[in-house]
Design a protein around this motif. Structure first.
Motif, PDB file in Angstrom:
ATOM      1  N   ASN A  72       0.827  -1.211   0.000  1.00 45.92           N
ATOM      2  CA  ASN A  72       0.000   0.000   0.000  1.00 45.92           C
ATOM      3  C   ASN A  72       0.858   1.256   0.000  1.00 45.92           C
ATOM      4  N   LYS A  75       2.844   1.671  -3.428  1.00 51.65           N
ATOM      5  CA  LYS A  75       1.873   2.044  -4.462  1.00 51.65           C
ATOM      6  C   LYS A  75       1.498   3.514  -4.351  1.00 51.65           C
ATOM      7  N   LEU A  79       2.054   6.332  -7.178  1.00 55.84           N
ATOM      8  CA  LEU A  79       0.853   6.984  -7.735  1.00 55.84           C
ATOM      9  C   LEU A  79       0.842   8.482  -7.447  1.00 55.84           C
ATOM     10  N   GLU A 111       0.178  -7.722 -11.543  1.00 53.07           N
ATOM     11  CA  GLU A 111      -1.066  -7.016 -11.889  1.00 53.07           C
ATOM     12  C   GLU A 111      -0.983  -5.554 -11.483  1.00 53.07           C
ATOM     13  N   VAL A 112      -0.451  -5.309 -10.300  1.00 54.65           N
ATOM     14  CA  VAL A 112      -0.304  -3.934  -9.812  1.00 54.65           C
ATOM     15  C   VAL A 112       0.702  -3.177 -10.664  1.00 54.65           C
ATOM     16  N   ASN A 115      -0.872  -3.090 -14.623  1.00 54.38           N
ATOM     17  CA  ASN A 115      -2.192  -2.517 -14.908  1.00 54.38           C
ATOM     18  C   ASN A 115      -2.585  -1.342 -14.035  1.00 54.38           C
ATOM     19  N   GLU A 116      -1.992  -1.220 -12.852  1.00 55.44           N
ATOM     20  CA  GLU A 116      -2.323  -0.087 -11.976  1.00 55.44           C
ATOM     21  C   GLU A 116      -1.266   1.016 -12.033  1.00 55.44           C
ATOM     22  N   LEU A 117      -0.005   0.619 -11.993  1.00 56.80           N
ATOM     23  CA  LEU A 117       1.081   1.596 -11.929  1.00 56.80           C
ATOM     24  C   LEU A 117       1.733   1.853 -13.288  1.00 56.80           C
ATOM     25  N   HIS A 118       1.466   0.998 -14.260  1.00 52.61           N
ATOM     26  CA  HIS A 118       1.910   1.185 -15.653  1.00 52.61           C
ATOM     27  C   HIS A 118       3.418   1.389 -15.775  1.00 52.61           C
TER      28      HIS A 118
END
Length: 302
Positions: A72, A75, A79, A111-112, A115-118
């Motif tokens: 968390n 990330k 972000l 996946e993180v 797809n989330e952090l690119h």
């Protein structure tokens, strides 16, 4: 009781010690330094503290750290920077390095990361921006301090990208752009920065092995053309020659392996035709065919 002193000690320990007891790493160092790195104040002093914390975290090695102890926080750090650009470039690269090393133990993080952090998009953007800051006609010793720092950052990104291709087997539509950026750095560094150049070759070689990276991605990103250029160089050393040969062996195997899914197999055959048509146009077909046959593999046409 003194949080600042504890953070300083954790940084020194991670940066200066080669071996770290697992419990001390996970329960004290990582939790302490993630707290420091999560500070979003904009002052230069805080930015320096955050940079040092992330530098130390990226040096924590391949120890298994449960996701609940870091995910968390790291990330949110990444972000927040993507939205507000609050980290230094070094801090941002090291945040990614810490994250991607965790893939060694926990593949679910892909996946993180994808797809989330690119990661593909972000590393491409960083490489392109850093490339503009360097005069590639100079060798490293001739560069200004600022340029030398940018070169070291590019080296760091290339090592992280190589690790990403090695550990992350998830399909990503951002591969073509990332491979294209690696090719640009490869060509720019070819004559005057051996370390970056070698890292580029290794990254492309890792991408060729990674089944999530399609051969079409390598073709569109310019990797096949770039490696062919390397094979034609008269000054090619043994290490790079081996990597180039390995690249074409891996491409050959993948173009020959049939896919279970009919649609995917049709795509493979289409890509195979495209590769050979392009090689015929460029006059490279015989070169590659002989290279792969030399390695006891047959590069058979569709």
């Amino acid at each position: 009781m003194d949080e600042k002193l504890l953070a300083d000690l954790c940084e020194c320990y991670l940066l200066l010690t080669c071996w770290h007891p697992y419990g001390f790493i996970s329960t004290i160092c990582i939790l302490c330094l993630l707290k420091v790195a999560s500070n979003k104040e904009e002052s230069d002093e805080v930015k320096h503290e955050v940079e040092m914390a992330l530098l130390a975290l990226s040096n924590s090695g391949y120890y298994e750290v449960p996701k609940e102890l870091h995910l968390n926080e790291i990330k949110e750090i990444i972000l927040h920077h993507q939205e507000h650009q609050n980290l230094t470039r070094l801090a941002y690269q090291r945040a990614w390095e810490f994250m991607i090393i965790r893939l060694y133990w926990d593949n679910s993080l892909k996946e993180v990361i994808v797809n989330e952090l690119h990661f593909g998009r972000e590393s491409t953007k960083e490489l392109e921006e850093l490339m503009k800051c360097v005069d590639w006609n100079k060798n490293f010793k001739e560069m200004s301090k600022e340029e030398a720092n940018e070169v070291l950052l590019i080296t760091g990104w290339m090592k992280t990208i190589k690790l990403y291709f090695d550990l992350c087997g998830l399909r990503n539509e951002e591969f073509v752009g990332l491979i294209g950026s690696i090719v640009q750095v490869l060509r720019a560094s070819r004559c005057n920065n051996g370390e970056i150049y070698v890292e580029c070759i290794h990254s492309i070689s890792k991408a060729a092995i990674n089944r999530a990276v399609k051969v079409d991605d390598l073709l569109k990103g310019g990797a096949i053309n770039a490696i062919l250029e390397e094979i034609h160089r008269s000054t090619l050393d043994d290490e790079i020659a081996i990597e180039c040969l390995r690249f074409f062996i891996d491409i050959s195997r993948r173009l020959k392996d049939k896919e279970k899914d009919e649609k995917e197999d049709a795509k493979r055959k289409k890509t195979k035709r495209k590769v050979f048509e392009w090689m015929e146009e460029e006059g490279y077909e015989d070169c590659v065919e002989n290279t792969v046959r030399f390695a006891t593999l047959d590069f058979v046409k569709v």
